[in-house]
Scaffold this active site. Structure first.
Site, PDB file in Angstrom:
ATOM      1  N   GLU A   1       0.835  -1.211   0.000  1.00 51.44           N
ATOM      2  CA  GLU A   1       0.000   0.000   0.000  1.00 51.44           C
ATOM      3  C   GLU A   1       0.869   1.262   0.000  1.00 51.44           C
ATOM      4  O   GLU A   1       0.580   2.233  -0.708  1.00 51.44           O
ATOM      5  CB  GLU A   1      -0.966  -0.030   1.188  1.00 51.44           C
ATOM      6  CG  GLU A   1      -2.013  -1.128   0.999  1.00 51.44           C
ATOM      7  CD  GLU A   1      -3.039  -1.251   2.113  1.00 51.44           C
ATOM      8  OE1 GLU A   1      -2.828  -0.665   3.189  1.00 51.44           O
ATOM      9  OE2 GLU A   1      -4.060  -1.938   1.894  1.00 51.44           O
TER      10      GLU A   1
ATOM     11  N   ALA B   1      -6.825  -6.889  12.344  1.00 51.52           N
ATOM     12  CA  ALA B   1      -7.874  -6.262  13.153  1.00 51.52           C
ATOM     13  C   ALA B   1      -9.015  -7.234  13.495  1.00 51.52           C
ATOM     14  O   ALA B   1      -9.503  -7.241  14.632  1.00 51.52           O
ATOM     15  CB  ALA B   1      -8.417  -5.041  12.414  1.00 51.52           C
TER      16      ALA B   1
ATOM     17  N   ASP C   1      -3.205  -8.998  18.754  1.00 55.54           N
ATOM     18  CA  ASP C   1      -1.889  -9.339  18.183  1.00 55.54           C
ATOM     19  C   ASP C   1      -0.974 -10.041  19.176  1.00 55.54           C
ATOM     20  O   ASP C   1      -0.175 -10.895  18.796  1.00 55.54           O
ATOM     21  CB  ASP C   1      -1.172  -8.050  17.730  1.00 55.54           C
ATOM     22  CG  ASP C   1      -1.609  -7.596  16.354  1.00 55.54           C
ATOM     23  OD1 ASP C   1      -2.528  -8.220  15.782  1.00 55.54           O
ATOM     24  OD2 ASP C   1      -1.031  -6.604  15.853  1.00 55.54           O
TER      25      ASP C   1
HETATM   26  C1  LIG Z   1       0.675  -0.007   8.921  1.00 52.73           C
HETATM   27  C2  LIG Z   1      -0.287  -1.088   9.335  1.00 52.73           C
HETATM   28  C3  LIG Z   1      -1.307  -1.467   8.460  1.00 52.73           C
HETATM   29  C4  LIG Z   1      -2.212  -2.457   8.827  1.00 52.73           C
HETATM   30  N1  LIG Z   1      -3.220  -2.793   7.955  1.00 52.73           N
HETATM   31  C5  LIG Z   1      -4.137  -3.700   8.332  1.00 52.73           C
HETATM   32  C6  LIG Z   1      -5.226  -4.008   7.483  1.00 52.73           C
HETATM   33  O1  LIG Z   1      -5.344  -3.467   6.385  1.00 52.73           O
HETATM   34  N2  LIG Z   1      -6.149  -4.919   7.919  1.00 52.73           N
HETATM   35  C7  LIG Z   1      -6.031  -5.523   9.142  1.00 52.73           C
HETATM   36  O2  LIG Z   1      -6.902  -6.314   9.504  1.00 52.73           O
HETATM   37  N3  LIG Z   1      -5.007  -5.264   9.954  1.00 52.73           N
HETATM   38  C8  LIG Z   1      -4.061  -4.365   9.595  1.00 52.73           C
HETATM   39  N4  LIG Z   1      -3.015  -4.082  10.428  1.00 52.73           N
HETATM   40  C9  LIG Z   1      -2.883  -4.843  11.683  1.00 52.73           C
HETATM   41  C10 LIG Z   1      -3.846  -4.344  12.750  1.00 52.73           C
HETATM   42  O3  LIG Z   1      -3.747  -2.949  12.864  1.00 52.73           O
HETATM   43  C11 LIG Z   1      -3.507  -5.028  14.068  1.00 52.73           C
HETATM   44  O4  LIG Z   1      -3.635  -6.415  13.886  1.00 52.73           O
HETATM   45  C12 LIG Z   1      -4.435  -4.568  15.174  1.00 52.73           C
HETATM   46  O5  LIG Z   1      -4.207  -3.208  15.446  1.00 52.73           O
HETATM   47  C13 LIG Z   1      -4.209  -5.391  16.441  1.00 52.73           C
HETATM   48  O6  LIG Z   1      -5.059  -4.900  17.446  1.00 52.73           O
HETATM   49  P1  LIG Z   1      -4.622  -4.971  18.961  1.00 52.73           P
HETATM   50  O7  LIG Z   1      -5.771  -4.434  19.740  1.00 52.73           O
HETATM   51  O8  LIG Z   1      -4.119  -6.324  19.300  1.00 52.73           O
HETATM   52  O9  LIG Z   1      -3.366  -4.003  19.091  1.00 52.73           O
HETATM   53  P2  LIG Z   1      -3.216  -2.461  18.735  1.00 52.73           P
HETATM   54  O10 LIG Z   1      -4.312  -1.989  17.861  1.00 52.73           O
HETATM   55  O11 LIG Z   1      -1.815  -2.299  18.241  1.00 52.73           O
HETATM   56  O12 LIG Z   1      -3.346  -1.738  20.149  1.00 52.73           O
HETATM   57  C14 LIG Z   1      -2.411  -1.929  21.174  1.00 52.73           C
HETATM   58  C15 LIG Z   1      -2.518  -0.753  22.138  1.00 52.73           C
HETATM   59  O13 LIG Z   1      -1.763  -1.043  23.305  1.00 52.73           O
HETATM   60  C16 LIG Z   1      -1.073   0.107  23.720  1.00 52.73           C
HETATM   61  N5  LIG Z   1       0.086  -0.350  24.506  1.00 52.73           N
HETATM   62  C17 LIG Z   1       1.036  -1.235  24.122  1.00 52.73           C
HETATM   63  N6  LIG Z   1       1.910  -1.459  25.128  1.00 52.73           N
HETATM   64  C18 LIG Z   1       1.495  -0.689  26.163  1.00 52.73           C
HETATM   65  C19 LIG Z   1       2.002  -0.477  27.479  1.00 52.73           C
HETATM   66  N7  LIG Z   1       3.092  -1.110  27.938  1.00 52.73           N
HETATM   67  N8  LIG Z   1       1.369   0.415  28.278  1.00 52.73           N
HETATM   68  C20 LIG Z   1       0.268   1.076  27.826  1.00 52.73           C
HETATM   69  N9  LIG Z   1      -0.261   0.893  26.585  1.00 52.73           N
HETATM   70  C21 LIG Z   1       0.350   0.033  25.769  1.00 52.73           C
HETATM   71  C22 LIG Z   1      -0.714   0.813  22.426  1.00 52.73           C
HETATM   72  O14 LIG Z   1      -0.503   2.201  22.639  1.00 52.73           O
HETATM   73  C23 LIG Z   1      -1.947   0.536  21.572  1.00 52.73           C
HETATM   74  O15 LIG Z   1      -2.905   1.556  21.687  1.00 52.73           O
HETATM   75  C24 LIG Z   1      -2.096  -3.091  10.092  1.00 52.73           C
HETATM   76  C25 LIG Z   1      -1.076  -2.709  10.966  1.00 52.73           C
HETATM   77  C26 LIG Z   1      -0.168  -1.719  10.589  1.00 52.73           C
HETATM   78  C27 LIG Z   1       0.918  -1.309  11.539  1.00 52.73           C
END
Ligand SMILES: Cc1cc2nc3c(=O)[nH]c(=O)nc-3n(C[C@H](O)[C@H](O)[C@H](O)COP(=O)(O)OP(=O)(O)OC[C@H]3O[C@@H](n4cnc5c(N)ncnc54)[C@H](O)[C@@H]3O)c2cc1C
Length: 429
Positions: A174, A322, A305
């Site tokens: 992308e 996501a 994740d």
């Molecule tokens: C550039 C990019 C493009 C992507 N494109 C896609 C897509 O097109 N489709 C798709 O399905 N997925 C996509 N993904 C993947 C998707 O964004 C992730 O799989 C998803 O965000 C995971 O969700 P999560 O809640 O596990 O973690 P996250 O959304 O990463 O949230 C984790 C949170 O924890 C917080 N955190 C972490 N450690 C600490 C700590 N020690 N103390 C306090 N807070 C903390 C962070 O600040 C963050 O807000 C993409 C990812 C990236 C980076």
């Protein structure tokens, strides 16, 4: 932290990403106290970060205040905190703003860029995992063009206009597509006195196909789209080192570049105290059972994740995307309530809704369970899905209007160096 103890059990969630927010929404109207901790006060819609890096969207339109998402929930507390240590013996967290006891803990800390131990690449390359990183990349790209105008050294100008993106997954694809569109549509207008043909976009992938994990049709079409846009796609090539000027590879090929974007992988964002080798597996992810419970604990869970749930269909855990994060957050919410009612928890079942990636204007690839399609219709589907999942009505409207405007005008208005990125300063650190 100034959070009162009530008669309700306290459930602490670390991370306000897709998983943490989905879980908090499920719990916060129930008879439990929900505390969400995040080092940022906003939820970051990571799939659109590449548009921030390339001036297509302002960061505000892909971020949303966590307090606002959960503002009408009576038993909800948010604290802006970096969790530094999890004391599993005493059920207590150590954060940069103090200590907090929990009855139940849910780790939803997501993932971070994986440099596979290569500190040289970590030091000199650009990542695109957070909003500040995306803004740095936006500034660097624009600063490079400004510098290219000033130098009379042809090699230097080449390096400033040569972009190397490592990693042929959706992020790399992308970003490469968006940069190619900038080269075609914006550079000639903004920099009429620069030979914009010199701008080269290189996408480097270590395996023999792009978009690994998607169908062969999607992978082949994405490559075709990129090549049509003028992107140099390098397959079976691995970048082994980068000193800020030259990227070396596992072959004789080298790239002279001022901008190397590392999009080659992510690993779980582990927190100290919960990093035991007995349950941390491949890619720094935490092994969980079918209820998202971490091995050896009754009251500590992981979702999104950071969690690795091994199933027959997914022996390495669900994809770090996501959908699994949202579905796990929602399911765990139901399960925690069942646990409190002393009912048996239900095992998590992942409903795979497919995957998609956009390569540029009118070009996207979509793999659904039953259908696979590429091209203009796929691009509309991609836009609709991303608008649908974006949090907040205002954000959806702003993004929609921006996309219509960019489409009609062949433009990207947010090409601003608001916060200059000093690459040389970073390299000195
Ligand atoms: C550039 C990019 C493009 C992507 N494109 C896609 C897509 O097109 N489709 C798709 O399905 N997925 C996509 N993904 C993947 C998707 O964004 C992730 O799989 C998803 O965000 C995971 O969700 P999560 O809640 O596990 O973690 P996250 O959304 O990463 O949230 C984790 C949170 O924890 C917080 N955190 C972490 N450690 C600490 C700590 N020690 N103390 C306090 N807070 C903390 C962070 O600040 C963050 O807000 C993409 C990812 C990236 C980076």
């Amino acid at each position: 932290m100034n959070i009162p103890r009530t008669s309700y059990p306290r459930m602490v969630i670390i991370g306000g990403g897709f998983a943490g927010v989905a879980l908090a929404k499920k719990l916060s109207k129930q008879e439990v106290q929900v505390v969400l901790l995040d080092r940022n006060n906003y939820h970051n819609f990571q799939p659109l970060l590449y548009q921030v890096s390339t001036g297509g969207l302002e960061p505000d339109s892909i971020a949303y205040p966590i307090r606002k998402i959960l503002k009408n929930f009576p038993n909800f507390y948010f604290r802006l905190a970096d969790v530094e240590f999890i004391d599993t013996e005493n059920n207590e967290l150590k954060t940069n703003i103090g200590h907090l006891k929990f009855d139940y803990l849910i780790v939803a800390s997501g993932s971070e860029t994986n440099y596979f131990g290569n500190s040289e690449i970590e030091k000199h390359s650009m990542a695109m995992k957070t909003i500040p990183q995306s803004l740095d990349l936006r500034s660097l790209i624009l600063e490079n063009f400004e510098d290219a105008l000033l130098t009379s050294d042809l090699n230097e100008r080449n390096a400033l206009m040569n972009f190397v993106i490592v990693g042929g997954g959706p992020t790399g694809v992308e970003l490469a597509g968006a940069l190619a569109e900038i080269k075609k549509g914006i550079l000639p207008k903004d920099y009429p006195d620069l030979d914009t043909r010199m701008a080269q976009i290189n996408l480097v992938q270590s395996s023999d196909c792009l978009l690994k994990g998607m169908s062969a049709e999607a992978s082949e079409k994405a490559e075709e789209f990129l090549e049509k846009l003028g992107v140099n796609v390098w397959k079976n090539l691995r970048v082994t080192s980068y000193d800020g000027r030259v990227a070396t590879t596992n072959t004789d090929l080298t790239f002279r570049t001022e901008t190397l974007v590392w999009a080659a992988g992510v690993k779980g964002a582990l927190i100290k105290g919960l990093d035991s080798a007995s349950f941390v597996t491949r890619g720094n992810r935490i092994l969980v059972n079918e209820f998202n419970q971490i091995k050896g604990f009754e009251n500590i869970f992981a979702v999104g994740d950071i969690a690795c749930m091994v199933t027959d269909g997914f022996p390495n855990g669900f994809p770090m995307m996501a959908q699994p994060a949202i579905q796990q957050g929602e399911q765990l919410g139901d399960n925690l309530l069942r646990l409190l009612e002393e009912k048996p928890m239900k095992p998590f079942k992942y409903s795979d809704k497919g995957a998609m990636a956009t390569i540029g204007r009118n070009k996207a690839v979509v793999d659904l369970k039953k259908f696979k399609f590429q091209g203009v219709f796929a691009w509309y589907v991609w836009m609709f899905v991303h608008l649908f999942f974006l949090i907040g009505f205002r954000n959806r409207m702003v993004v929609f209007i921006n996309w219509v405007y960019n489409y009609v005008r062949f433009d990207r208005e947010a090409r601003l160096i608001i916060r200059p990125y000093r690459k040389k300063l970073k390299e000195k650190i």
